[in-house]
Write an enzyme that holds these catalytic residues in place. Structure first.
Site, PDB file in Angstrom:
ATOM      1  N   CYS A  52       0.838  -1.211   0.000  1.00 13.24           N
ATOM      2  CA  CYS A  52       0.000   0.000   0.000  1.00 13.24           C
ATOM      3  C   CYS A  52       0.867   1.253   0.000  1.00 13.24           C
ATOM      4  O   CYS A  52       1.720   1.422   0.864  1.00 13.24           O
ATOM      5  CB  CYS A  52      -0.910  -0.009   1.225  1.00 13.24           C
ATOM      6  SG  CYS A  52      -1.716   1.575   1.524  1.00 13.24           S
ATOM      7  N   CYS A  75       0.404   3.388   3.447  1.00 17.17           N
ATOM      8  CA  CYS A  75       0.773   2.901   4.781  1.00 17.17           C
ATOM      9  C   CYS A  75       2.081   3.573   5.258  1.00 17.17           C
ATOM     10  O   CYS A  75       2.930   3.942   4.441  1.00 17.17           O
ATOM     11  CB  CYS A  75       0.946   1.376   4.766  1.00 17.17           C
ATOM     12  SG  CYS A  75      -0.603   0.467   5.015  1.00 17.17           S
ATOM     13  N   HIS A 123      -4.304   0.475   8.031  1.00 16.97           N
ATOM     14  CA  HIS A 123      -4.776   0.192   6.678  1.00 16.97           C
ATOM     15  C   HIS A 123      -6.219  -0.310   6.674  1.00 16.97           C
ATOM     16  O   HIS A 123      -6.937  -0.173   5.686  1.00 16.97           O
ATOM     17  CB  HIS A 123      -3.851  -0.859   6.047  1.00 16.97           C
ATOM     18  CG  HIS A 123      -4.142  -1.170   4.613  1.00 16.97           C
ATOM     19  ND1 HIS A 123      -3.750  -0.349   3.574  1.00 16.97           N
ATOM     20  CD2 HIS A 123      -4.788  -2.217   4.032  1.00 16.97           C
ATOM     21  CE1 HIS A 123      -4.127  -0.883   2.423  1.00 16.97           C
ATOM     22  NE2 HIS A 123      -4.773  -2.008   2.668  1.00 16.97           N
ATOM     23  N   ASN A 147     -13.481   9.881  -1.526  1.00 17.82           N
ATOM     24  CA  ASN A 147     -14.119   8.829  -2.313  1.00 17.82           C
ATOM     25  C   ASN A 147     -13.918   7.538  -1.547  1.00 17.82           C
ATOM     26  O   ASN A 147     -12.788   7.091  -1.379  1.00 17.82           O
ATOM     27  CB  ASN A 147     -13.462   8.687  -3.695  1.00 17.82           C
ATOM     28  CG  ASN A 147     -13.708   9.882  -4.582  1.00 17.82           C
ATOM     29  OD1 ASN A 147     -14.755  10.515  -4.516  1.00 17.82           O
ATOM     30  ND2 ASN A 147     -12.739  10.219  -5.418  1.00 17.82           N
ATOM     31  N   SER A 205      -8.996   4.015  -5.533  1.00 17.34           N
ATOM     32  CA  SER A 205      -8.090   2.976  -6.002  1.00 17.34           C
ATOM     33  C   SER A 205      -7.238   2.402  -4.881  1.00 17.34           C
ATOM     34  O   SER A 205      -6.424   1.533  -5.108  1.00 17.34           O
ATOM     35  CB  SER A 205      -7.204   3.521  -7.123  1.00 17.34           C
ATOM     36  OG  SER A 205      -6.490   4.649  -6.685  1.00 17.34           O
ATOM     37  N   HIS A 231      -6.816   2.040   1.793  1.00 18.47           N
ATOM     38  CA  HIS A 231      -6.318   2.733   2.989  1.00 18.47           C
ATOM     39  C   HIS A 231      -7.172   3.987   3.205  1.00 18.47           C
ATOM     40  O   HIS A 231      -7.367   4.757   2.273  1.00 18.47           O
ATOM     41  CB  HIS A 231      -4.846   3.120   2.798  1.00 18.47           C
ATOM     42  CG  HIS A 231      -4.177   3.495   4.075  1.00 18.47           C
ATOM     43  ND1 HIS A 231      -3.221   2.724   4.677  1.00 18.47           N
ATOM     44  CD2 HIS A 231      -4.353   4.568   4.891  1.00 18.47           C
ATOM     45  CE1 HIS A 231      -2.822   3.304   5.802  1.00 18.47           C
ATOM     46  NE2 HIS A 231      -3.496   4.423   5.949  1.00 18.47           N
ATOM     47  N   HIS A 270      -8.487   7.343   3.345  1.00 17.78           N
ATOM     48  CA  HIS A 270      -7.909   8.635   2.980  1.00 17.78           C
ATOM     49  C   HIS A 270      -8.918   9.508   2.265  1.00 17.78           C
ATOM     50  O   HIS A 270      -9.914   9.033   1.738  1.00 17.78           O
ATOM     51  CB  HIS A 270      -6.683   8.431   2.089  1.00 17.78           C
ATOM     52  CG  HIS A 270      -7.018   7.986   0.691  1.00 17.78           C
ATOM     53  ND1 HIS A 270      -7.436   6.711   0.391  1.00 17.78           N
ATOM     54  CD2 HIS A 270      -7.000   8.659  -0.490  1.00 17.78           C
ATOM     55  CE1 HIS A 270      -7.649   6.598  -0.911  1.00 17.78           C
ATOM     56  NE2 HIS A 270      -7.403   7.770  -1.480  1.00 17.78           N
ATOM     57  N   GLN A 325      -9.117  13.494  -0.072  1.00 16.10           N
ATOM     58  CA  GLN A 325      -8.337  14.337  -0.965  1.00 16.10           C
ATOM     59  C   GLN A 325      -8.716  15.802  -0.776  1.00 16.10           C
ATOM     60  O   GLN A 325      -9.796  16.114  -0.262  1.00 16.10           O
ATOM     61  CB  GLN A 325      -8.596  13.970  -2.420  1.00 16.10           C
ATOM     62  CG  GLN A 325      -8.175  12.569  -2.812  1.00 16.10           C
ATOM     63  CD  GLN A 325      -8.176  12.400  -4.338  1.00 16.10           C
ATOM     64  OE1 GLN A 325      -7.626  13.220  -5.070  1.00 16.10           O
ATOM     65  NE2 GLN A 325      -8.811  11.346  -4.808  1.00 16.10           N
ATOM     66  N   GLU A 328     -24.052  27.183  -5.693  1.00 11.80           N
ATOM     67  CA  GLU A 328     -24.533  27.374  -4.320  1.00 11.80           C
ATOM     68  C   GLU A 328     -24.324  28.820  -3.863  1.00 11.80           C
ATOM     69  O   GLU A 328     -25.143  29.357  -3.117  1.00 11.80           O
ATOM     70  CB  GLU A 328     -23.805  26.424  -3.372  1.00 11.80           C
ATOM     71  CG  GLU A 328     -24.118  24.963  -3.638  1.00 11.80           C
ATOM     72  CD  GLU A 328     -23.518  24.018  -2.605  1.00 11.80           C
ATOM     73  OE1 GLU A 328     -23.798  22.820  -2.679  1.00 11.80           O
ATOM     74  OE2 GLU A 328     -22.777  24.490  -1.712  1.00 11.80           O
TER      75      GLU A 328
HETATM   76  O1  G1P Z   1      -7.535  10.842  -7.616  1.00 15.42           O
HETATM   77  P1  G1P Z   1      -7.851   9.384  -7.736  1.00 15.42           P
HETATM   78  O2  G1P Z   1      -8.260   8.755  -6.422  1.00 15.42           O
HETATM   79  O3  G1P Z   1      -6.773   8.605  -8.438  1.00 15.42           O
HETATM   80  O4  G1P Z   1      -9.134   9.304  -8.704  1.00 15.42           O
HETATM   81  C1  G1P Z   1     -10.466   9.333  -8.273  1.00 15.42           C
HETATM   82  O5  G1P Z   1     -10.852  10.599  -7.741  1.00 15.42           O
HETATM   83  C2  G1P Z   1     -10.821  11.700  -8.655  1.00 15.42           C
HETATM   84  C3  G1P Z   1     -11.365  12.919  -7.941  1.00 15.42           C
HETATM   85  O6  G1P Z   1     -12.695  12.739  -7.497  1.00 15.42           O
HETATM   86  C4  G1P Z   1     -11.640  11.416  -9.933  1.00 15.42           C
HETATM   87  O7  G1P Z   1     -11.412  12.438 -10.878  1.00 15.42           O
HETATM   88  C5  G1P Z   1     -11.238  10.070 -10.550  1.00 15.42           C
HETATM   89  O8  G1P Z   1     -12.117   9.781 -11.630  1.00 15.42           O
HETATM   90  C6  G1P Z   1     -11.328   8.982  -9.486  1.00 15.42           C
HETATM   91  O9  G1P Z   1     -10.935   7.726 -10.014  1.00 15.42           O
END
Ligand code: G1P
Ligand code: G1P
Lengths: 347, 347
Positions: free
Chosen positions: A51, A54, A114, A154, A162, A165, A167, A169, A183
């Protein structure tokens, strides 16, 4: 004959974006012979040497993670946005329009473990994630070329995640993205007309009724919004109408950790599966303007529909016409209200 | 330093909807360890006794299909919209807003053959599908309570299609759905300013350049639009600025069948797989108004990204911020231009 929202096809208006969704309650019973999703695999290890999130492991290029024991944040090795992009505008006949966009993309590991997700983490650990959100919003937002900081997660393969773990963004950038821009427009108009925040008045209505309220504490309330598109979509609203992560009191930060745990535990309990979703905060822009009309909130967009393996598809009519849902938001809220507040793994 | 659209992160404006998309060209190379889709299974039979769309078979309830030998249309057994819904409006404080919505949902079988898709059908058979689109648009649109007729196709399990028998759908309704409503606003504004249709002027620019043109004939052109969000999204535009299915000449109907075959064959050839997508027409509303500003077009939204098993996820940032793509529309167009015009099954 009068309209029965629990049975008749109807449209509902989303005052936050100014758009509509379509509801077809009677269709919830149609049989499903289409695609079935896989459920998440067996028990994960606490540490996975493969990973890239990790502690102590190698990432892309020469990067290596420190031996972190709480949260950990770093600049995305495959950032969609970069600080050094030229801010040029191109325009051919008002039809081919493009603009360079500056930004920074970050990855936040919620825990060194993890195998944990937010609902399985202890409150003090979630509290550390809240602190990191606040810190990143503050730091990134203070840069001159960053006018919006989009913090999101996500969760689950089905949501394009993908790496299992735990996390989230951050994509921080120069222009205000499409959704917060809508908004902003709607919240501004409402505030000018009513002298109150749109979500503040909306929250009062929901608390009066109670039917769509899922969890609450002293500082936050989570509802299935009246205009929810995703089957189990929810909206987290602060009781006090503040606009930014930087406006939060210590009690509010604690309450945010608490409500995050309350909600995600209920989500996991719904189908007794690690519940996939995309979730993200909509605080005010960080362009230095005051935003009395902006009301801090977070959206949860989970894709599952009827079970751990049947999701809602946002396709055809939804892409070309109007987002459409089969179950009413009230029916979804009732299901989320019914489930246990204790995680199924801890019972 | 000047902006390089083939390399630098940038935003592009969609003049048809008034919204933006974000492009991160440099990100096309990032590794993918996430979800892989299944590819469609083995050869299908010409007739499947379990299929509720095959000729002569039983459907839901007491319905049974005729022994049709060309196209076949019927009212959806699980319609999302119904003709008899009361048109009532509910409004609490401008925050809880709902409206009853009347409509009709139809299903169109493209062929009696269970195993064919549009790119595998012969031109005269596709021509019959075009005739049915025209007829349904005319019939449904002439009803007093139908103001928009949305004709679309969800192709492939990955697009929520629950039956592989080649078919499309029609959702016809009282109000103009969200997407065409945005397009109406934008097309109207452009027409008022320029005295030409937005897509007519746009098409001229694309034909001059050629870089994003995929297929064309005497009456239609397909481009990867400058503002495409889906990796291989395309836009079919009529050369002549007409607004409705009912405005089409015999030659235009034939040309629509031809261009449909040309485009879908190229799509299938891209990854040598039956290419999934949602596609749909945006003709003018059927509310009886004249629409000189409306330019007939069709959108194709295919989800695949890099191969038959890796799709683009519209999640997190896309849901909460702005739709984002990794490859440029120009790079996608080049790939679609390169593939053979002859279907891989016929070579
Ligand atoms: O950034 P990652 O995790 O590789 O990618 C994921 O999140 C992104 C942001 O929401 C999207 O644009 C991608 O389609 C998704 O696979
Ligand atoms: O009508 P179907 O094929 O059962 O359902 C499919 O198409 C509909 C219209 O695009 C969508 O709302 C559904 O999510 C999808 O599964």
């Amino acid at each position: 004959m009068s309209l029965d929202l629990s049975n008749d096809p109807h449209r509902r208006y989303n005052p936050l974006t100014g758009e509509w969704i379509q509801v077809s309650p009677h269709r919830a019973k149609r049989p499903w012979q289409g695609k079935q999703e896989e459920t998440p695999g067996e028990q994960k290890p606490k540490y996975d040497r493969e990973c890239y999130l990790c502690p102590g492991n190698d990432r892309a290029g020469d990067a290596r993670n420190p031996d972190y024991d709480s949260t950990f944040v770093f600049t995305n090795d495959f950032s969609a946005l970069k600080p050094e992009t030229p801010s040029e505008s191109l325009n051919t006949s008002d039809l081919l329009i493009a603009q360079g966009e500056k930004g920074i993309c970050r990855v936040i590991c919620f825990s060194p473990r993890h195998d944990l997700t937010l609902p399985e983490m202890a409150l003090p650990q979630i509290r550390e994630v809240v602190d990191l959100w606040v810190e990143e919003y503050t730091q990134l937002g203070s840069r001159e070329y960053i006018n919006y900081v989009q913090i999101f997660e996500n969760k689950g393969e089905i949501m394009g995640c993908s790496n299992p773990h735990p996390h989230g963004q951050i994509w921080a950038q120069q222009t205000i993205p499409d959704q917060p821009a809508k908004e902003l427009k709607q919240q501004t108009q409402y505030y000018e007309e009513h002298g109150q925040t749109l979500l503040g008045d909306y929250l009062d209505l929901e608390l009066e009724r109670g039917t769509r309220v899922i969890v609450e504490n002293d500082h936050f309330v989570v509802v299935v919004p009246y205009w929810a598109f995703w089957p189990f979509e929810t909206l987290l609203i602060s009781r006090r109408p503040f606009a930014r992560f930087t406006d939060m009191s210590r009690e509010e930060k604690e309450a945010l950790a608490d409500i995050t745990k309350q909600l995600t535990v209920r989500y996991d309990n719904l189908f007794e599966v690690s519940f996939p979703y995309s979730a993200g905060f909509h605080p005010a822009p960080t362009d230095g303007n005051g935003y009395p009309q902006w009301h801090f909130h977070q959206h949860y967009y989970p894709p599952l529909l009827r079970s751990a393996t049947i999701k809602k598809f946002r396709v055809g009519y939804e892409m070309l016409g109007t987002p459409q849902r089969d179950m009413t938001p009230e029916a979804s809220a009732a299901l989320l209200q019914e489930v246990s507040p204790v995680h199924y793994n801890e019972r």
